[in-house]
Design a protein around this motif. Structure first.
Motif, mmCIF file in Angstrom:
data_model
loop_
_atom_site.group_PDB
_atom_site.id
_atom_site.type_symbol
_atom_site.label_atom_id
_atom_site.label_comp_id
_atom_site.label_asym_id
_atom_site.label_seq_id
_atom_site.Cartn_x
_atom_site.Cartn_y
_atom_site.Cartn_z
ATOM 1 N N LEU A 1 27.284 22.825 -47.366
ATOM 2 C CA LEU A 1 26.933 23.116 -48.755
ATOM 3 C C LEU A 1 27.385 24.528 -49.112
ATOM 4 O O LEU A 1 27.084 25.491 -48.390
ATOM 5 C CB LEU A 1 25.417 22.979 -48.974
ATOM 6 N N ASN A 2 28.108 24.644 -50.223
ATOM 7 C CA ASN A 2 28.487 25.942 -50.793
ATOM 8 C C ASN A 2 29.123 26.891 -49.772
ATOM 9 O O ASN A 2 28.765 28.066 -49.657
ATOM 10 C CB ASN A 2 27.273 26.618 -51.425
ATOM 11 N N GLY A 3 30.078 26.351 -49.031
ATOM 12 C CA GLY A 3 30.840 27.198 -48.117
ATOM 13 C C GLY A 3 30.180 27.472 -46.782
ATOM 14 O O GLY A 3 30.671 28.284 -46.001
ATOM 15 N N LYS A 4 29.057 26.809 -46.497
ATOM 16 C CA LYS A 4 28.358 27.044 -45.244
ATOM 17 C C LYS A 4 28.039 25.726 -44.539
ATOM 18 O O LYS A 4 27.702 24.730 -45.188
ATOM 19 C CB LYS A 4 27.058 27.823 -45.475
ATOM 20 N N THR A 5 28.142 25.745 -43.223
ATOM 21 C CA THR A 5 27.746 24.614 -42.394
ATOM 22 C C THR A 5 26.323 24.838 -41.908
ATOM 23 O O THR A 5 25.985 25.943 -41.454
ATOM 24 C CB THR A 5 28.682 24.455 -41.187
ATOM 25 N N TYR A 6 25.488 23.809 -42.008
ATOM 26 C CA TYR A 6 24.091 23.895 -41.584
ATOM 27 C C TYR A 6 23.855 22.960 -40.406
ATOM 28 O O TYR A 6 24.163 21.774 -40.479
ATOM 29 C CB TYR A 6 23.146 23.515 -42.730
ATOM 30 N N ASN B 1 9.162 22.621 -42.841
ATOM 31 C CA ASN B 1 9.873 21.368 -42.592
ATOM 32 C C ASN B 1 10.113 21.120 -41.109
ATOM 33 O O ASN B 1 10.904 20.251 -40.738
ATOM 34 C CB ASN B 1 11.203 21.363 -43.348
ATOM 35 N N LYS B 2 9.436 21.908 -40.274
ATOM 36 C CA LYS B 2 9.483 21.725 -38.806
ATOM 37 C C LYS B 2 10.916 21.703 -38.292
ATOM 38 O O LYS B 2 11.313 20.826 -37.520
ATOM 39 C CB LYS B 2 8.751 20.445 -38.399
ATOM 40 N N GLN B 3 11.684 22.718 -38.691
ATOM 41 C CA GLN B 3 13.067 22.765 -38.234
ATOM 42 C C GLN B 3 13.589 24.191 -38.197
ATOM 43 O O GLN B 3 13.095 25.073 -38.903
ATOM 44 C CB GLN B 3 13.968 21.927 -39.145
ATOM 45 N N LEU B 4 14.582 24.376 -37.361
ATOM 46 C CA LEU B 4 15.360 25.604 -37.361
ATOM 47 C C LEU B 4 16.716 25.296 -37.977
ATOM 48 O O LEU B 4 17.377 24.329 -37.592
ATOM 49 C CB LEU B 4 15.556 26.131 -35.939
ATOM 50 N N GLN B 5 17.119 26.117 -38.932
ATOM 51 C CA GLN B 5 18.448 25.987 -39.522
ATOM 52 C C GLN B 5 19.367 27.044 -38.931
ATOM 53 O O GLN B 5 19.061 28.234 -38.987
ATOM 54 C CB GLN B 5 18.396 26.177 -41.035
ATOM 55 N N ILE B 6 20.468 26.609 -38.366
ATOM 56 C CA ILE B 6 21.531 27.528 -37.956
ATOM 57 C C ILE B 6 22.603 27.457 -39.022
ATOM 58 O O ILE B 6 23.097 26.375 -39.355
ATOM 59 C CB ILE B 6 22.084 27.153 -36.573
ATOM 60 N N ILE B 7 22.959 28.598 -39.586
ATOM 61 C CA ILE B 7 23.831 28.657 -40.757
ATOM 62 C C ILE B 7 25.131 29.357 -40.375
ATOM 63 O O ILE B 7 25.121 30.493 -39.889
ATOM 64 C CB ILE B 7 23.134 29.408 -41.907
ATOM 65 N N ILE B 8 26.249 28.673 -40.609
ATOM 66 C CA ILE B 8 27.560 29.173 -40.197
ATOM 67 C C ILE B 8 28.461 29.308 -41.417
ATOM 68 O O ILE B 8 28.583 28.373 -42.214
ATOM 69 C CB ILE B 8 28.219 28.226 -39.164
ATOM 70 N N ASP B 9 29.075 30.455 -41.585
ATOM 71 C CA ASP B 9 30.030 30.645 -42.671
ATOM 72 C C ASP B 9 31.266 29.773 -42.443
ATOM 73 O O ASP B 9 31.897 29.847 -41.375
ATOM 74 C CB ASP B 9 30.461 32.118 -42.758
ATOM 75 N N GLY B 10 31.617 28.925 -43.433
ATOM 76 C CA GLY B 10 32.796 28.078 -43.314
ATOM 77 C C GLY B 10 32.441 26.619 -43.060
ATOM 78 O O GLY B 10 31.276 26.261 -42.865
ATOM 79 N N ASP B 11 33.465 25.791 -43.053
ATOM 80 C CA ASP B 11 33.287 24.346 -42.861
ATOM 81 C C ASP B 11 33.624 23.975 -41.426
ATOM 82 O O ASP B 11 34.797 23.880 -41.045
ATOM 83 C CB ASP B 11 34.186 23.576 -43.842
ATOM 84 N N TYR B 12 32.600 23.757 -40.616
ATOM 85 C CA TYR B 12 32.771 23.384 -39.209
ATOM 86 C C TYR B 12 32.067 22.068 -38.903
ATOM 87 O O TYR B 12 31.599 21.834 -37.788
ATOM 88 C CB TYR B 12 32.220 24.496 -38.306
ATOM 89 N N ARG B 13 31.983 21.194 -39.919
ATOM 90 C CA ARG B 13 31.260 19.940 -39.736
ATOM 91 C C ARG B 13 31.810 19.108 -38.588
ATOM 92 O O ARG B 13 31.045 18.598 -37.756
ATOM 93 C CB ARG B 13 31.312 19.117 -41.035
#
Length: 475
Positions: free
Chosen positions: A262-267, A228-240
Protein backbone atom coordinates in the motif's frame (compact mmCIF):
# COMPACT_ATOMS: atom_id res chain seq x y z
CA UNK A 1 45.42 17.50 42.99
CA UNK A 2 46.60 19.56 40.01
CA UNK A 3 44.45 21.84 37.85
CA UNK A 4 43.92 19.24 35.14
CA UNK A 5 42.76 16.68 37.69
CA UNK A 6 40.27 19.12 39.14
CA UNK A 7 38.84 19.88 35.71
CA UNK A 8 38.44 16.15 35.12
CA UNK A 9 35.34 15.90 37.31
CA UNK A 10 32.99 17.51 34.83
CA UNK A 11 32.89 15.17 31.81
CA UNK A 12 30.32 14.09 29.13
CA UNK A 13 28.63 10.64 28.73
CA UNK A 14 31.66 8.65 28.22
CA UNK A 15 34.30 9.33 30.72
CA UNK A 16 35.91 11.68 33.07
CA UNK A 17 38.14 14.27 31.48
CA UNK A 18 41.58 13.94 32.97
CA UNK A 19 43.76 15.88 30.60
CA UNK A 20 41.68 18.29 28.52
CA UNK A 21 39.30 21.07 29.47
CA UNK A 22 35.87 20.55 27.94
CA UNK A 23 32.80 22.70 27.56
CA UNK A 24 29.58 21.25 29.00
CA UNK A 25 26.79 20.51 26.54
CA UNK A 26 24.78 23.71 26.21
CA UNK A 27 21.42 22.04 26.82
CA UNK A 28 20.17 20.42 30.01
CA UNK A 29 18.93 16.84 30.22
CA UNK A 30 15.23 16.65 29.42
CA UNK A 31 15.31 19.65 27.10
CA UNK A 32 14.75 19.20 23.36
CA UNK A 33 17.24 20.00 20.62
CA UNK A 34 17.29 19.49 16.86
CA UNK A 35 19.58 17.26 14.83
CA UNK A 36 19.82 16.26 11.19
CA UNK A 37 20.84 12.78 10.05
CA UNK A 38 23.60 13.24 7.48
CA UNK A 39 22.75 10.04 5.57
CA UNK A 40 19.06 10.84 5.07
CA UNK A 41 18.98 14.66 5.55
CA UNK A 42 16.04 14.12 7.91
CA UNK A 43 15.66 16.68 10.71
CA UNK A 44 14.25 15.54 14.05
CA UNK A 45 13.80 16.85 17.59
CA UNK A 46 15.46 14.87 20.40
CA UNK A 47 15.35 15.00 24.18
CA UNK A 48 18.79 15.58 25.67
CA UNK A 49 20.27 12.96 28.00
CA UNK A 50 23.53 12.87 29.95
CA UNK A 51 26.21 10.37 30.73
CA UNK A 52 27.74 10.16 34.18
CA UNK A 53 30.94 8.85 35.70
CA UNK A 54 31.84 8.98 39.41
CA UNK A 55 28.47 10.63 40.10
CA UNK A 56 29.25 13.59 37.84
CA UNK A 57 27.92 14.55 34.42
CA UNK A 58 30.48 13.99 31.70
CA UNK A 59 31.03 17.24 29.83
CA UNK A 60 30.67 17.19 26.05
CA UNK A 61 30.00 19.40 23.06
CA UNK A 62 26.71 17.65 22.23
CA UNK A 63 24.13 15.98 24.48
CA UNK A 64 23.13 12.37 24.04
CA UNK A 65 19.67 11.25 22.97
CA UNK A 66 17.52 8.14 22.66
CA UNK A 67 17.33 6.34 19.29
CA UNK A 68 14.47 3.82 19.38
CA UNK A 69 15.32 2.17 22.71
CA UNK A 70 19.05 2.93 22.68
CA UNK A 71 21.08 5.69 24.33
CA UNK A 72 23.22 7.43 21.70
CA UNK A 73 26.34 9.41 22.62
CA UNK A 74 29.23 11.16 20.92
CA UNK A 75 31.88 8.56 20.08
CA UNK A 76 34.70 11.11 20.33
CA UNK A 77 33.63 13.08 23.42
CA UNK A 78 32.73 10.00 25.42
CA UNK A 79 35.10 7.27 24.31
CA UNK A 80 37.91 9.33 22.77
CA UNK A 81 38.33 12.67 24.49
CA UNK A 82 38.04 11.48 28.09
CA UNK A 83 40.99 9.41 29.23
CA UNK A 84 39.81 8.22 32.64
CA UNK A 85 37.95 5.23 31.18
CA UNK A 86 41.03 4.09 29.33
CA UNK A 87 39.36 4.05 25.91
CA UNK A 88 40.78 5.17 22.58
CA UNK A 89 38.89 6.45 19.52
CA UNK A 90 39.73 6.67 15.82
CA UNK A 91 37.67 7.29 12.71
CA UNK A 92 38.30 6.56 9.03
CA UNK A 93 36.27 9.01 6.92
CA UNK A 94 37.03 7.07 3.71
CA UNK A 95 35.69 3.81 5.17
CA UNK A 96 33.15 5.50 7.48
CA UNK A 97 34.55 3.29 10.21
CA UNK A 98 34.68 3.97 13.96
CA UNK A 99 37.24 2.07 16.04
CA UNK A 100 37.18 2.04 19.85
CA UNK A 101 39.69 0.25 22.02
CA UNK A 102 40.14 -0.49 25.70
CA UNK A 103 42.92 -2.80 26.84
CA UNK A 104 42.56 -5.97 24.76
CA UNK A 105 39.08 -5.14 23.41
CA UNK A 106 38.86 -3.68 19.90
CA UNK A 107 35.39 -2.64 18.72
CA UNK A 108 34.84 -1.68 15.07
CA UNK A 109 31.63 -0.12 13.76
CA UNK A 110 30.58 1.28 10.38
CA UNK A 111 28.29 4.28 10.01
CA UNK A 112 24.66 3.38 9.26
CA UNK A 113 25.26 -0.35 9.80
CA UNK A 114 24.19 -2.41 12.80
CA UNK A 115 26.84 -5.03 12.11
CA UNK A 116 29.96 -4.52 14.24
CA UNK A 117 32.95 -6.61 15.31
CA UNK A 118 34.60 -7.17 18.66
CA UNK A 119 38.12 -8.53 18.24
CA UNK A 120 37.09 -9.61 14.73
CA UNK A 121 33.91 -11.43 15.78
CA UNK A 122 30.65 -10.08 14.35
CA UNK A 123 27.65 -9.06 16.44
CA UNK A 124 24.56 -6.88 15.96
CA UNK A 125 24.21 -3.43 17.47
CA UNK A 126 20.81 -2.30 18.82
CA UNK A 127 21.14 0.88 16.75
CA UNK A 128 23.51 1.85 13.96
CA UNK A 129 26.18 4.54 14.51
CA UNK A 130 25.18 7.78 12.81
CA UNK A 131 26.82 10.98 11.69
CA UNK A 132 24.48 13.78 12.69
CA UNK A 133 24.50 17.55 12.52
CA UNK A 134 23.80 19.46 15.73
CA UNK A 135 21.74 22.19 14.09
CA UNK A 136 22.13 24.84 16.80
CA UNK A 137 25.93 24.49 16.77
CA UNK A 138 26.24 23.90 12.99
CA UNK A 139 28.67 21.04 13.63
CA UNK A 140 28.73 17.32 12.81
CA UNK A 141 29.22 14.52 15.33
CA UNK A 142 29.39 10.72 15.21
CA UNK A 143 26.96 9.12 17.66
CA UNK A 144 27.19 5.52 18.88
CA UNK A 145 24.98 3.29 21.09
CA UNK A 146 26.47 3.94 24.52
CA UNK A 147 25.06 0.95 26.40
CA UNK A 148 26.47 -1.83 24.26
CA UNK A 149 29.68 0.07 23.41
CA UNK A 150 30.49 0.52 27.09
CA UNK A 151 29.74 -3.11 27.89
CA UNK A 152 31.69 -4.50 24.94
CA UNK A 153 34.70 -2.52 26.12
CA UNK A 154 34.43 -4.10 29.57
CA UNK A 155 32.73 -1.16 31.32
CA UNK A 156 29.56 -1.19 33.39
CA UNK A 157 26.56 0.76 32.10
CA UNK A 158 23.14 1.37 33.63
CA UNK A 159 20.31 3.82 33.00
CA UNK A 160 19.10 6.26 35.66
CA UNK A 161 15.70 7.53 34.58
CA UNK A 162 15.42 10.13 37.35
CA UNK A 163 18.65 11.78 36.18
CA UNK A 164 18.04 11.05 32.47
CA UNK A 165 21.56 9.68 32.39
CA UNK A 166 23.53 6.65 31.39
CA UNK A 167 25.83 5.78 34.29
CA UNK A 168 29.24 4.38 33.39
CA UNK A 169 31.65 2.73 35.79
CA UNK A 170 34.73 0.61 35.42
CA UNK A 171 34.29 -3.13 35.34
CA UNK A 172 36.48 -6.10 34.71
CA UNK A 173 38.44 -6.03 31.44
CA UNK A 174 38.92 -9.80 31.34
CA UNK A 175 35.64 -10.45 29.56
CA UNK A 176 33.28 -8.04 27.76
CA UNK A 177 29.70 -7.81 28.96
CA UNK A 178 27.08 -9.77 26.97
CA UNK A 179 25.22 -7.91 24.25
CA UNK A 180 21.79 -9.11 25.36
CA UNK A 181 20.16 -8.38 28.72
CA UNK A 182 19.64 -10.99 31.37
CA UNK A 183 16.29 -12.73 31.54
CA UNK A 184 16.23 -12.22 35.30
CA UNK A 185 14.00 -9.35 36.39
CA UNK A 186 15.99 -6.83 38.46
CA UNK A 187 14.76 -5.92 41.92
CA UNK A 188 15.35 -2.17 41.83
CA UNK A 189 16.71 -1.24 38.42
CA UNK A 190 17.12 -2.47 34.87
CA UNK A 191 20.83 -3.14 34.30
CA UNK A 192 20.47 -3.43 30.54
CA UNK A 193 19.16 0.12 30.08
CA UNK A 194 16.40 -1.35 27.93
CA UNK A 195 12.78 -2.39 28.40
CA UNK A 196 13.35 -5.78 26.75
CA UNK A 197 14.13 -8.89 28.77
CA UNK A 198 14.37 -11.10 25.70
CA UNK A 199 15.96 -9.82 22.50
CA UNK A 200 15.47 -11.49 19.12
CA UNK A 201 18.73 -12.94 17.85
CA UNK A 202 20.19 -15.49 15.46
CA UNK A 203 19.89 -18.14 18.17
CA UNK A 204 16.53 -17.13 19.67
CA UNK A 205 13.70 -16.10 17.35
CA UNK A 206 10.08 -16.89 16.57
CA UNK A 207 10.45 -16.07 12.89
CA UNK A 208 13.45 -15.30 10.70
CA UNK A 209 12.81 -13.39 7.48
CA UNK A 210 15.43 -13.14 4.77
CA UNK A 211 16.18 -9.66 3.42
CA UNK A 212 16.50 -8.91 -0.30
CA UNK A 213 20.01 -7.98 -1.44
CA UNK A 214 20.65 -4.28 -1.09
CA UNK A 215 17.76 -3.55 1.28
CA UNK A 216 19.13 -1.35 4.05
CA UNK A 217 18.09 -1.62 7.69
CA UNK A 218 16.92 2.01 7.62
CA UNK A 219 14.27 1.04 5.03
CA UNK A 220 12.62 -1.35 7.49
CA UNK A 221 10.52 -0.37 10.50
CA UNK A 222 7.95 -2.08 12.71
CA UNK A 223 4.68 -1.27 14.45
CA UNK A 224 3.25 -3.14 17.42
CA UNK A 225 -0.45 -3.16 16.43
CA UNK A 226 -1.51 -4.77 19.70
CA UNK A 227 -5.24 -4.03 19.40
CA UNK A 228 -5.21 -6.26 16.30
CA UNK A 229 -2.82 -8.77 17.90
CA UNK A 230 -0.14 -8.35 15.28
CA UNK A 231 3.26 -6.95 14.53
CA UNK A 232 3.60 -5.01 11.29
CA UNK A 233 6.98 -4.98 9.58
CA UNK A 234 7.02 -2.09 7.12
CA UNK A 235 9.43 -2.01 4.17
CA UNK A 236 9.97 0.88 1.78
CA UNK A 237 9.24 -0.33 -1.78
CA UNK A 238 7.39 -3.21 -3.42
CA UNK A 239 8.81 -6.53 -2.22
CA UNK A 240 5.61 -8.57 -2.28
CA UNK A 241 6.99 -11.38 -4.43
CA UNK A 242 10.14 -11.74 -2.36
CA UNK A 243 8.45 -11.81 1.05
CA UNK A 244 5.62 -14.05 -0.19
CA UNK A 245 8.17 -16.72 -1.14
CA UNK A 246 8.01 -19.39 1.56
CA UNK A 247 11.71 -20.24 1.30
CA UNK A 248 12.60 -16.73 2.46
CA UNK A 249 11.21 -17.25 5.96
CA UNK A 250 11.65 -19.71 8.81
CA UNK A 251 8.79 -19.84 11.35
CA UNK A 252 9.43 -21.54 14.69
CA UNK A 253 6.41 -20.35 16.71
CA UNK A 254 2.76 -20.42 15.68
CA UNK A 255 1.63 -17.28 13.86
CA UNK A 256 -0.20 -16.15 10.73
CA UNK A 257 2.04 -14.55 8.10
CA UNK A 258 0.49 -12.11 5.59
CA UNK A 259 2.05 -9.77 3.01
CA UNK A 260 0.37 -6.73 1.48
CA UNK A 261 1.33 -3.54 -0.39
CA UNK A 262 0.00 0.00 0.00
CA UNK A 263 1.24 3.48 -0.97
CA UNK A 264 4.79 2.48 -1.80
CA UNK A 265 5.32 0.21 1.20
CA UNK A 266 5.27 -3.55 1.72
CA UNK A 267 3.62 -4.76 4.93
CA UNK A 268 4.39 -8.07 6.61
CA UNK A 269 1.72 -8.77 9.25
CA UNK A 270 2.68 -11.32 11.90
CA UNK A 271 -0.65 -12.19 13.55
CA UNK A 272 -0.83 -14.00 16.91
CA UNK A 273 -3.75 -15.46 18.85
CA UNK A 274 -3.38 -13.05 21.80
CA UNK A 275 -1.47 -9.84 22.51
CA UNK A 276 2.25 -10.56 22.52
CA UNK A 277 5.36 -8.59 23.25
CA UNK A 278 7.75 -8.36 20.29
CA UNK A 279 11.46 -7.81 19.80
CA UNK A 280 12.85 -7.11 16.32
CA UNK A 281 16.52 -7.10 15.33
CA UNK A 282 18.27 -7.04 11.97
CA UNK A 283 21.50 -8.17 10.39
CA UNK A 284 22.59 -7.47 6.85
CA UNK A 285 20.86 -10.69 5.76
CA UNK A 286 17.88 -11.30 8.07
CA UNK A 287 15.10 -9.80 10.16
CA UNK A 288 14.70 -11.68 13.46
CA UNK A 289 11.45 -11.45 15.45
CA UNK A 290 10.91 -12.94 18.89
CA UNK A 291 7.55 -12.87 20.64
CA UNK A 292 6.20 -14.03 23.99
CA UNK A 293 3.73 -12.91 26.65
CA UNK A 294 4.39 -9.21 27.32
CA UNK A 295 5.47 -9.86 30.92
CA UNK A 296 8.03 -12.37 29.68
CA UNK A 297 9.37 -9.87 27.14
CA UNK A 298 9.47 -6.60 29.09
CA UNK A 299 10.71 -5.44 32.48
CA UNK A 300 8.18 -2.65 33.11
CA UNK A 301 4.75 -2.37 31.49
CA UNK A 302 2.39 0.59 31.70
CA UNK A 303 -1.11 1.08 30.27
CA UNK A 304 -2.33 4.66 29.79
CA UNK A 305 -5.96 5.48 29.09
CA UNK A 306 -7.21 8.68 27.46
CA UNK A 307 -10.72 8.96 28.89
CA UNK A 308 -13.81 8.77 26.65
CA UNK A 309 -13.38 8.98 22.83
CA UNK A 310 -15.38 8.39 19.67
CA UNK A 311 -19.12 8.40 20.36
CA UNK A 312 -18.45 9.32 24.00
CA UNK A 313 -17.42 12.97 24.13
CA UNK A 314 -17.17 13.10 27.91
CA UNK A 315 -17.81 16.47 29.55
CA UNK A 316 -18.05 19.64 27.47
CA UNK A 317 -17.78 23.29 28.38
CA UNK A 318 -16.34 26.64 27.36
CA UNK A 319 -15.71 25.40 23.83
CA UNK A 320 -13.74 22.35 24.96
CA UNK A 321 -14.52 18.61 24.71
CA UNK A 322 -13.13 16.24 27.31
CA UNK A 323 -12.26 13.40 24.90
CA UNK A 324 -10.04 15.76 22.90
CA UNK A 325 -8.32 17.20 25.96
CA UNK A 326 -7.53 13.80 27.48
CA UNK A 327 -6.18 12.57 24.15
CA UNK A 328 -3.95 15.64 23.80
CA UNK A 329 -2.47 15.03 27.27
CA UNK A 330 -1.89 11.32 26.60
CA UNK A 331 -0.21 12.08 23.28
CA UNK A 332 2.16 14.35 25.20
CA UNK A 333 2.83 11.56 27.70
CA UNK A 334 3.62 9.32 24.74
CA UNK A 335 6.11 11.83 23.35
CA UNK A 336 8.14 11.39 26.54
CA UNK A 337 7.90 7.60 26.63
CA UNK A 338 8.85 7.33 22.97
CA UNK A 339 12.33 8.53 23.97
CA UNK A 340 12.59 6.31 27.04
CA UNK A 341 13.95 2.78 26.60
CA UNK A 342 12.99 1.50 30.05
CA UNK A 343 9.23 1.07 29.62
CA UNK A 344 6.83 -0.76 27.35
CA UNK A 345 3.70 1.39 27.17
CA UNK A 346 0.31 0.38 25.79
CA UNK A 347 -2.34 3.01 25.08
CA UNK A 348 -6.07 2.34 25.11
CA UNK A 349 -6.45 4.90 22.33
CA UNK A 350 -4.27 7.35 20.40
CA UNK A 351 -7.04 8.65 18.16
CA UNK A 352 -10.73 9.53 18.39
CA UNK A 353 -12.40 6.15 18.87
CA UNK A 354 -14.21 4.53 21.76
CA UNK A 355 -12.81 1.48 23.55
CA UNK A 356 -15.38 0.17 26.00
CA UNK A 357 -14.57 0.34 29.70
CA UNK A 358 -14.13 -3.43 29.69
CA UNK A 359 -11.69 -3.23 26.77
CA UNK A 360 -9.65 -0.65 28.65
CA UNK A 361 -9.07 -2.69 31.80
CA UNK A 362 -8.91 -5.97 29.86
CA UNK A 363 -5.96 -4.55 27.90
CA UNK A 364 -4.14 -3.77 31.14
CA UNK A 365 -4.90 -7.20 32.58
CA UNK A 366 -4.02 -9.07 29.38
CA UNK A 367 -0.54 -7.54 29.17
CA UNK A 368 -0.14 -7.97 32.95
CA UNK A 369 0.75 -4.30 33.35
CA UNK A 370 2.60 -2.95 36.37
CA UNK A 371 0.77 0.40 36.30
CA UNK A 372 -2.49 1.77 34.91
CA UNK A 373 -3.37 5.45 34.58
CA UNK A 374 -6.61 6.94 33.23
CA UNK A 375 -6.68 10.65 32.34
CA UNK A 376 -9.90 12.68 32.66
CA UNK A 377 -11.21 16.24 32.95
CA UNK A 378 -13.75 17.07 35.67
CA UNK A 379 -17.03 18.98 35.39
CA UNK A 380 -19.53 20.50 37.81
CA UNK A 381 -22.76 22.46 37.82
CA UNK A 382 -20.96 25.38 39.43
CA UNK A 383 -18.78 27.41 37.09
CA UNK A 384 -16.52 28.25 40.01
CA UNK A 385 -15.56 24.64 40.84
CA UNK A 386 -11.83 24.21 40.36
CA UNK A 387 -8.84 22.07 41.15
CA UNK A 388 -7.14 18.72 40.62
CA UNK A 389 -8.04 15.42 42.24
CA UNK A 390 -6.93 11.82 41.85
CA UNK A 391 -9.26 8.83 42.23
CA UNK A 392 -8.12 5.48 43.58
CA UNK A 393 -9.34 2.12 44.85
CA UNK A 394 -6.51 0.11 46.45
CA UNK A 395 -3.23 1.84 45.77
CA UNK A 396 -3.18 5.10 47.70
CA UNK A 397 0.61 5.55 47.63
CA UNK A 398 0.69 5.21 43.85
CA UNK A 399 -2.28 7.57 43.52
CA UNK A 400 -0.46 10.14 45.63
CA UNK A 401 2.56 10.04 43.30
CA UNK A 402 0.24 10.65 40.34
CA UNK A 403 -1.59 13.40 42.21
CA UNK A 404 1.57 15.33 43.08
CA UNK A 405 2.64 15.36 39.45
CA UNK A 406 -0.85 16.28 38.24
CA UNK A 407 -0.74 19.35 40.46
CA UNK A 408 2.75 20.17 39.22
CA UNK A 409 1.69 19.81 35.59
CA UNK A 410 -1.20 22.18 36.20
CA UNK A 411 1.11 24.66 37.90
CA UNK A 412 -0.68 24.23 41.23
CA UNK A 413 0.81 23.92 44.70
CA UNK A 414 0.08 20.96 46.94
CA UNK A 415 -2.13 22.02 49.83
CA UNK A 416 -3.49 25.03 47.97
CA UNK A 417 -7.16 25.66 47.23
CA UNK A 418 -6.59 23.91 43.85
CA UNK A 419 -5.53 20.68 45.58
CA UNK A 420 -8.67 18.54 45.89
CA UNK A 421 -6.56 15.65 47.21
CA UNK A 422 -7.19 11.91 46.75
CA UNK A 423 -10.71 10.57 46.41
CA UNK A 424 -11.63 6.93 47.20
CA UNK A 425 -13.77 5.64 44.29
CA UNK A 426 -13.80 1.83 44.32
CA UNK A 427 -16.85 1.61 42.07
CA UNK A 428 -15.23 3.11 38.94
CA UNK A 429 -14.94 0.43 36.27
CA UNK A 430 -11.31 1.05 35.26
CA UNK A 431 -10.21 1.04 38.91
CA UNK A 432 -12.41 -1.88 39.92
CA UNK A 433 -11.50 -3.97 36.88
CA UNK A 434 -7.71 -3.51 36.79
CA UNK A 435 -5.53 -5.97 38.71
CA UNK A 436 -2.48 -3.73 39.09
CA UNK A 437 -1.65 -0.36 40.62
CA UNK A 438 -4.18 2.02 39.11
CA UNK A 439 -5.33 5.61 39.42
CA UNK A 440 -7.57 8.07 37.61
CA UNK A 441 -6.39 11.68 37.31
CA UNK A 442 -9.00 14.45 37.09
CA UNK A 443 -6.86 17.34 35.89
CA UNK A 444 -9.33 20.18 36.50
CA UNK A 445 -12.79 21.43 35.58
CA UNK A 446 -13.90 21.90 31.99
CA UNK A 447 -16.88 23.80 33.39
CA UNK A 448 -14.53 26.49 34.72
CA UNK A 449 -13.56 28.81 31.86
CA UNK A 450 -10.21 29.76 33.35
CA UNK A 451 -9.22 26.23 34.29
CA UNK A 452 -10.32 24.60 31.03
CA UNK A 453 -8.15 27.08 29.12
CA UNK A 454 -5.30 26.35 31.52
CA UNK A 455 -5.54 22.61 30.92
CA UNK A 456 -5.49 23.11 27.17
CA UNK A 457 -2.51 25.48 27.32
CA UNK A 458 -0.53 23.24 29.68
CA UNK A 459 -1.14 19.86 28.02
CA UNK A 460 2.57 19.45 27.26
CA UNK A 461 3.59 20.26 30.84
CA UNK A 462 0.89 17.94 32.18
CA UNK A 463 2.06 15.16 29.87
CA UNK A 464 5.66 15.55 31.00
CA UNK A 465 4.67 15.60 34.66
CA UNK A 466 2.52 12.47 34.38
CA UNK A 467 5.28 10.70 32.47
CA UNK A 468 7.70 11.51 35.27
CA UNK A 469 5.25 10.39 37.94
CA UNK A 470 4.80 7.01 36.27
CA UNK A 471 8.57 6.57 36.14
CA UNK A 472 8.95 7.67 39.76
CA UNK A 473 6.28 5.21 40.87
CA UNK A 474 8.73 2.36 40.21
CA UNK A 475 11.14 3.83 42.77
Amino acid sequence: MNKKQILCTGLSLALLLSSVITTPASIAAGKYFKIQYIHSKKKVKKKAINARYNNKVISTKIPGYIEGSTSMYSAYWIFGHCSSLGTKYSYSSSKKRVTLQRNSQKLVMTLNSRTATLNGKKFTLPSAPRKIRYIAKKKNYIMVPGDIVAKKLGLNYSWNNRLLSGVISKGSTAKPAPSTPSNTKPQTSNPSGSTTKITASESDYSIRIKKPDGLSSSSISSNDDYWNKQLQIIIDGDYRNFFNTASNRTIKDSLTYKVSYLNGKTYINLITSTIKGFSVTQTDSYIYVKYAAPKDMFYRIIVIDAGHGGKDSGATGNGYIEKNMTLKIVQNIKTNFDSDPLYKVYYTRLSDWYPTLTERYDLANTVNADRFLSVHINSADSASAKGTETLYKDYKTYANVIHSSSLSGMGYTKGSSYDRSLVYRPGLAVLRGTKMMSALAEMGFISNSTESARIDARSEAIGSALYQSLCNSFN
